[in-house]
Design a protein around this motif. Structure first.
Motif, PDB file in Angstrom:
ATOM      1  N   GLY A   1       1.865   5.743   7.109  1.00 27.59           N
ATOM      2  CA  GLY A   1       1.272   4.584   6.478  1.00 27.59           C
ATOM      3  C   GLY A   1       2.200   4.036   5.417  1.00 27.59           C
ATOM      4  N   LEU A   2       2.181   2.729   5.235  1.00 26.47           N
ATOM      5  CA  LEU A   2       3.028   2.092   4.227  1.00 26.47           C
ATOM      6  C   LEU A   2       2.331   0.829   3.736  1.00 26.47           C
ATOM      7  N   SER A   3       2.086   0.771   2.439  1.00 25.81           N
ATOM      8  CA  SER A   3       1.490  -0.432   1.861  1.00 25.81           C
ATOM      9  C   SER A   3       2.041  -0.637   0.467  1.00 25.81           C
TER      10      SER A   3
ATOM     11  N   GLY B   1       1.876   2.718  -1.368  1.00 29.81           N
ATOM     12  CA  GLY B   1       3.183   3.293  -1.129  1.00 29.81           C
ATOM     13  C   GLY B   1       3.335   3.925   0.236  1.00 29.81           C
ATOM     14  N   LEU B   2       4.239   4.900   0.308  1.00 27.68           N
ATOM     15  CA  LEU B   2       4.568   5.605   1.544  1.00 27.68           C
ATOM     16  C   LEU B   2       3.680   6.837   1.665  1.00 27.68           C
TER      17      LEU B   2
ATOM     18  N   TYR C   1      -3.146  10.344   4.443  1.00 23.18           N
ATOM     19  CA  TYR C   1      -3.730  11.309   3.514  1.00 23.18           C
ATOM     20  C   TYR C   1      -2.790  11.731   2.382  1.00 23.18           C
ATOM     21  N   ALA C   2      -1.525  11.996   2.710  1.00 25.46           N
ATOM     22  CA  ALA C   2      -0.611  12.638   1.758  1.00 25.46           C
ATOM     23  C   ALA C   2       0.372  11.622   1.173  1.00 25.46           C
ATOM     24  N   TYR C   3       0.438  11.557  -0.132  1.00 24.46           N
ATOM     25  CA  TYR C   3       1.278  10.584  -0.821  1.00 24.46           C
ATOM     26  C   TYR C   3       2.731  11.056  -0.861  1.00 24.46           C
ATOM     27  N   VAL C   4       3.645  10.166  -0.511  1.00 25.03           N
ATOM     28  CA  VAL C   4       5.077  10.466  -0.573  1.00 25.03           C
ATOM     29  C   VAL C   4       5.696   9.831  -1.812  1.00 25.03           C
ATOM     30  N   GLY C   5       5.437   8.539  -2.020  1.00 23.42           N
ATOM     31  CA  GLY C   5       6.000   7.866  -3.181  1.00 23.42           C
ATOM     32  C   GLY C   5       5.804   6.367  -3.096  1.00 23.42           C
TER      33      GLY C   5
ATOM     34  N   LEU D   1      10.939   3.228  -3.786  1.00 26.85           N
ATOM     35  CA  LEU D   1      11.922   4.212  -3.300  1.00 26.85           C
ATOM     36  C   LEU D   1      12.686   3.705  -2.078  1.00 26.85           C
ATOM     37  N   LEU D   2      12.145   2.697  -1.412  1.00 23.85           N
ATOM     38  CA  LEU D   2      12.735   2.207  -0.169  1.00 23.85           C
ATOM     39  C   LEU D   2      13.704   1.062  -0.443  1.00 23.85           C
ATOM     40  N   HIS D   3      14.924   1.208   0.025  1.00 23.57           N
ATOM     41  CA  HIS D   3      15.884   0.120  -0.093  1.00 23.57           C
ATOM     42  C   HIS D   3      15.650  -0.930   0.998  1.00 23.57           C
TER      43      HIS D   3
END
Length: 268
Positions: free
Chosen positions: A190-192, A196-197, A232-236, A240-242
């Motif tokens: 997921g990405l929003s 976030g990621l 479910y799980a937050y990455v950041g 962080l994404l270029h």
């Protein structure tokens, strides 16, 4: 068994490849919960004998369950689709995304390559390039190591997640901490712009986070269906994404928000 409701034109295409037909069958069974041989034959334009062989193949790969007269899904509601099923979905889109990702990588770079089906397509292209690659999945390791080529393969430690093949755990995190990469190619669930990621699995999220921290720049590879979704799980955060490489189905409002946050978005 749930009945398949065909909401799009029947495909009468004798030139359809096995991979395309398998992808169409897998998606139909997944979306409807189940389908009969006859329904799938009408959907694909293939013979019922061909469909029976396809279902046997897909069942052996763990994509679906073979039942009398057809097949049914193995996927629970809200569950992450297994790798074997995702590998048959949106193949052309994933290959376009992979090609654009590889175009952003220069010869001689060191590349961290995340797990997932889109990143596996990136691996297919990178094995023909003079780059150093550390993949985070058994599938990509096998692909890069099966034939000699200009790419240099670096194999991390770790414990593979069942069926997924993604490497996680303390040894994977230690491998990432010991190295520095020019580019990390990261997949996502997921990405929003708001959340976030994100990933479905906490261990996978920890590996993604460590991979991003070990690289000079991060390229996210995700089809449009992943944008606007939160797992479910937050990455950041998206900061962080270029660069994000996605396809034209990505929601316009999410693309605009990501660009506003400083991420370069490329659509293919």
């Amino acid at each position: 068994m749930n009945r398949l409701i065909v909401c799009f034109p029947v495909v009468f295409n004798r030139g359809m490849s096995n991979a395309d037909r398998h992808g169409l069958i897998a998606k139909a069974v997944r979306d409807s919960g189940g389908a009969t041989v006859q329904e799938l034959a009408e959907l694909t334009g293939a013979s019922e004998m061909t469909i029976r062989r396809d279902l046997d193949t897909l069942a052996a790969q763990g994509v679906l369950e073979r039942v009398r007269g057809g097949a049914r899904t193995l996927l629970l509601r809200g569950e992450e689709p297994p790798f074997a099923l995702r590998a048959h979905e949106s193949v052309d889109t994933k290959r376009r995304i992979a090609a654009e990702v590889c175009a952003l990588i220069a010869d001689g770079e060191s590349v961290l390559l995340d797990s997932g089906t889109t990143c596996l397509e990136v691996a297919r292209l990178l094995r023909e390039r003079p780059v150093t690659v550390m993949p985070l999945s058994l599938q990509a390791i096998h692909l890069l190591g099966e034939t000699p080529g200009p790419a240099t393969l670096v194999v991390p430690g770790g414990q593979p997640r069942a069926a997924e093949g993604a490497l996680t755990g303390p040894l994977t995190l230690a491998s990432l901490a010991a190295l520095r990469f020019d580019t990390a190619v990261i997949g996502c669930c997921g990405l929003s712009a708001a959340d976030g990621l994100t990933a479905y699995d906490l261990d996978d999220a920890a590996v993604k986070k460590a991979g991003i921290a070990s690289a000079r720049r991060t390229i996210a590879a995700a089809d449009g269906a992943k944008l606007g979704r939160t797992a479910y799980a937050y990455v950041g955060p998206t900061a962080l994404l270029h660069t994000l490489v996605t396809d034209t189905t990505a929601p316009a409002e999410e693309v605009t928000a990501l660009e506003g946050a400083g991420t370069t978005v490329k659509t293919v």
